[in-house]
Scaffold this motif. Structure first.
Motif, mmCIF file in Angstrom:
data_model
loop_
_atom_site.group_PDB
_atom_site.id
_atom_site.type_symbol
_atom_site.label_atom_id
_atom_site.label_comp_id
_atom_site.label_asym_id
_atom_site.label_seq_id
_atom_site.Cartn_x
_atom_site.Cartn_y
_atom_site.Cartn_z
ATOM 1 N N LEU A 160 0.828 -1.208 0.000
ATOM 2 C CA LEU A 160 0.000 0.000 0.000
ATOM 3 C C LEU A 160 0.864 1.260 0.000
ATOM 4 O O LEU A 160 0.592 2.196 -0.749
ATOM 5 C CB LEU A 160 -0.941 0.008 1.198
ATOM 6 C CG LEU A 160 -2.134 -0.926 1.117
ATOM 7 C CD1 LEU A 160 -2.906 -0.934 2.429
ATOM 8 C CD2 LEU A 160 -3.046 -0.524 -0.029
ATOM 9 N N ASP A 161 1.897 1.277 0.834
ATOM 10 C CA ASP A 161 2.766 2.463 0.874
ATOM 11 C C ASP A 161 3.434 2.699 -0.474
ATOM 12 O O ASP A 161 3.595 3.838 -0.902
ATOM 13 C CB ASP A 161 3.818 2.336 1.971
ATOM 14 C CG ASP A 161 3.333 2.847 3.318
ATOM 15 O OD1 ASP A 161 2.270 3.507 3.377
ATOM 16 O OD2 ASP A 161 4.022 2.599 4.317
ATOM 17 N N GLY A 162 3.833 1.631 -1.151
ATOM 18 C CA GLY A 162 4.443 1.770 -2.472
ATOM 19 C C GLY A 162 3.485 2.405 -3.465
ATOM 20 O O GLY A 162 3.861 3.282 -4.248
ATOM 21 N N ALA A 163 2.223 1.979 -3.426
ATOM 22 C CA ALA A 163 1.219 2.549 -4.325
ATOM 23 C C ALA A 163 0.859 3.971 -3.922
ATOM 24 O O ALA A 163 0.553 4.802 -4.773
ATOM 25 C CB ALA A 163 -0.032 1.669 -4.332
ATOM 26 N N LEU A 164 0.919 4.272 -2.650
ATOM 27 C CA LEU A 164 0.546 5.599 -2.154
ATOM 28 C C LEU A 164 1.662 6.624 -2.293
ATOM 29 O O LEU A 164 1.403 7.823 -2.274
ATOM 30 C CB LEU A 164 0.133 5.505 -0.681
ATOM 31 C CG LEU A 164 -1.153 4.733 -0.432
ATOM 32 C CD1 LEU A 164 -1.295 4.414 1.056
ATOM 33 C CD2 LEU A 164 -2.346 5.502 -0.947
ATOM 34 N N ALA A 165 2.882 6.165 -2.483
ATOM 35 C CA ALA A 165 4.025 7.074 -2.564
ATOM 36 C C ALA A 165 3.888 8.070 -3.708
ATOM 37 O O ALA A 165 4.391 9.184 -3.616
ATOM 38 C CB ALA A 165 5.320 6.281 -2.713
ATOM 39 N N LYS A 166 3.190 7.692 -4.755
ATOM 40 C CA LYS A 166 3.059 8.559 -5.927
ATOM 41 C C LYS A 166 1.743 9.342 -5.920
ATOM 42 O O LYS A 166 1.295 9.807 -6.951
ATOM 43 C CB LYS A 166 3.151 7.711 -7.192
ATOM 44 C CG LYS A 166 4.491 7.028 -7.325
ATOM 45 C CD LYS A 166 4.534 6.093 -8.500
ATOM 46 C CE LYS A 166 5.899 5.430 -8.535
ATOM 47 N NZ LYS A 166 5.850 4.046 -8.909
ATOM 48 N N THR A 167 1.137 9.471 -4.763
ATOM 49 C CA THR A 167 -0.108 10.216 -4.621
ATOM 50 C C THR A 167 0.113 11.370 -3.648
ATOM 51 O O THR A 167 1.133 11.412 -2.958
ATOM 52 C CB THR A 167 -1.243 9.317 -4.078
ATOM 53 O OG1 THR A 167 -0.959 9.004 -2.707
ATOM 54 C CG2 THR A 167 -1.399 8.047 -4.901
ATOM 55 N N PRO A 168 -0.851 12.286 -3.552
ATOM 56 C CA PRO A 168 -0.705 13.379 -2.577
ATOM 57 C C PRO A 168 -0.655 12.896 -1.128
ATOM 58 O O PRO A 168 -0.224 13.628 -0.255
ATOM 59 C CB PRO A 168 -1.970 14.224 -2.793
ATOM 60 C CG PRO A 168 -2.514 13.828 -4.101
ATOM 61 C CD PRO A 168 -2.048 12.436 -4.372
ATOM 62 N N TYR A 169 -1.069 11.645 -0.877
ATOM 63 C CA TYR A 169 -1.148 11.149 0.498
ATOM 64 C C TYR A 169 0.161 10.536 0.967
ATOM 65 O O TYR A 169 0.459 10.538 2.148
ATOM 66 C CB TYR A 169 -2.309 10.171 0.639
ATOM 67 C CG TYR A 169 -3.562 10.760 0.054
ATOM 68 C CD1 TYR A 169 -4.059 11.961 0.534
ATOM 69 C CD2 TYR A 169 -4.201 10.169 -1.027
ATOM 70 C CE1 TYR A 169 -5.165 12.553 -0.030
ATOM 71 C CE2 TYR A 169 -5.320 10.751 -1.590
ATOM 72 C CZ TYR A 169 -5.791 11.942 -1.093
ATOM 73 O OH TYR A 169 -6.887 12.526 -1.653
ATOM 74 N N GLY A 170 0.950 9.979 0.066
ATOM 75 C CA GLY A 170 2.294 9.515 0.365
ATOM 76 C C GLY A 170 2.428 8.222 1.133
ATOM 77 O O GLY A 170 3.424 7.534 1.004
ATOM 78 N N SER A 171 1.468 7.887 1.987
ATOM 79 C CA SER A 171 1.575 6.710 2.838
ATOM 80 C C SER A 171 0.193 6.353 3.386
ATOM 81 O O SER A 171 -0.770 7.097 3.204
ATOM 82 C CB SER A 171 2.522 6.975 4.004
ATOM 83 O OG SER A 171 1.950 7.963 4.860
ATOM 84 N N ILE A 172 0.149 5.243 4.102
ATOM 85 C CA ILE A 172 -1.105 4.850 4.752
ATOM 86 C C ILE A 172 -1.524 5.922 5.748
ATOM 87 O O ILE A 172 -2.702 6.267 5.835
ATOM 88 C CB ILE A 172 -0.947 3.485 5.455
ATOM 89 C CG1 ILE A 172 -0.717 2.385 4.412
ATOM 90 C CG2 ILE A 172 -2.177 3.167 6.306
ATOM 91 C CD1 ILE A 172 -0.338 1.043 4.988
ATOM 92 N N GLU A 173 -0.563 6.462 6.483
ATOM 93 C CA GLU A 173 -0.885 7.507 7.449
ATOM 94 C C GLU A 173 -1.492 8.725 6.761
ATOM 95 O O GLU A 173 -2.410 9.353 7.286
ATOM 96 C CB GLU A 173 0.357 7.925 8.239
ATOM 97 C CG GLU A 173 0.885 6.868 9.179
ATOM 98 C CD GLU A 173 1.934 5.954 8.545
ATOM 99 O OE1 GLU A 173 2.018 5.884 7.301
ATOM 100 O OE2 GLU A 173 2.659 5.298 9.309
ATOM 101 N N GLY A 174 -0.978 9.063 5.572
ATOM 102 C CA GLY A 174 -1.525 10.184 4.810
ATOM 103 C C GLY A 174 -2.959 9.945 4.376
ATOM 104 O O GLY A 174 -3.783 10.865 4.398
ATOM 105 N N VAL A 175 -3.267 8.712 3.986
ATOM 106 C CA VAL A 175 -4.648 8.372 3.615
ATOM 107 C C VAL A 175 -5.553 8.493 4.830
ATOM 108 O O VAL A 175 -6.651 9.058 4.752
ATOM 109 C CB VAL A 175 -4.730 6.954 3.006
ATOM 110 C CG1 VAL A 175 -6.168 6.456 2.943
ATOM 111 C CG2 VAL A 175 -4.115 6.946 1.613
#
Length: 148
Positions: free
Chosen positions: A54-69
């Motif tokens: 999940l963190d790998g997929a989120l790294a390229k989004t404005p959220y950056g990580s699970i914590e960001g989501v």
């Protein structure tokens, strides 16, 4: 126990390999199969790979990580739901529409691409499985992700 740098490198490579394999499996499974695969992973020894994927997929989004989501869901009016996932007790559910409204279609498309999923699958998968994933990795009310 503290790991040495060679062990950390090996574990990082292993996590990347497992993450790639699991992303591929999720992408090929289809909506029902992906959900069943996530359920199986959460109850098995490979559960520790899910946050990294999940963190790998989120790294390229404005959220950056699970914590960001989680922060975005919290700010978008789903604070009660997020807090229930982090705490002991039942998880308050969310809908796919609430996920889309909170995170936005464009970031969700980026996350889906990072996971190898079709974008239309992701909101339903997140609505169904994100509460359990967060609950699994917050046994003491604080998110405690493997490898961090």
């Amino acid at each position: 126990m503290q790991r040495n740098s060679a062990e950390e490198t090996r574990m990082g490579l292993f996590d990347q390999m497992m993450g790639g394999m699991l992303s591929n499996m999720l992408g090929r499974a289809g909506p029902e199969g992906a959900g069943a695969l996530i359920d199986t992973l959460l109850s098995g020894p490979m559960a520790t790979a899910l946050p990294g994927i999940l963190d790998g997929a989120l790294a390229k989004t404005p959220y950056g990580s699970i914590e960001g989501v989680l922060a975005q869901l919290h700010e978008a009016g789903l604070a009660h739901e997020v807090e229930s996932w982090l705490s002991n007790g039942p998880n308050v559910p969310v809908s796919a529409d609430e996920i889309v409204n909170a995170l936005g279609a464009e970031p969700l498309n980026a996350i889906a691409n990072g996971l190898g999923l079709q974008p239309e699958m992701l909101p339903e998968l997140l609505a169904k499985h994100l509460p359990a994933i967060i609950d699994r990795f917050s046994p003491n009310g604080v998110l405690d992700l493997p490898g961090r």
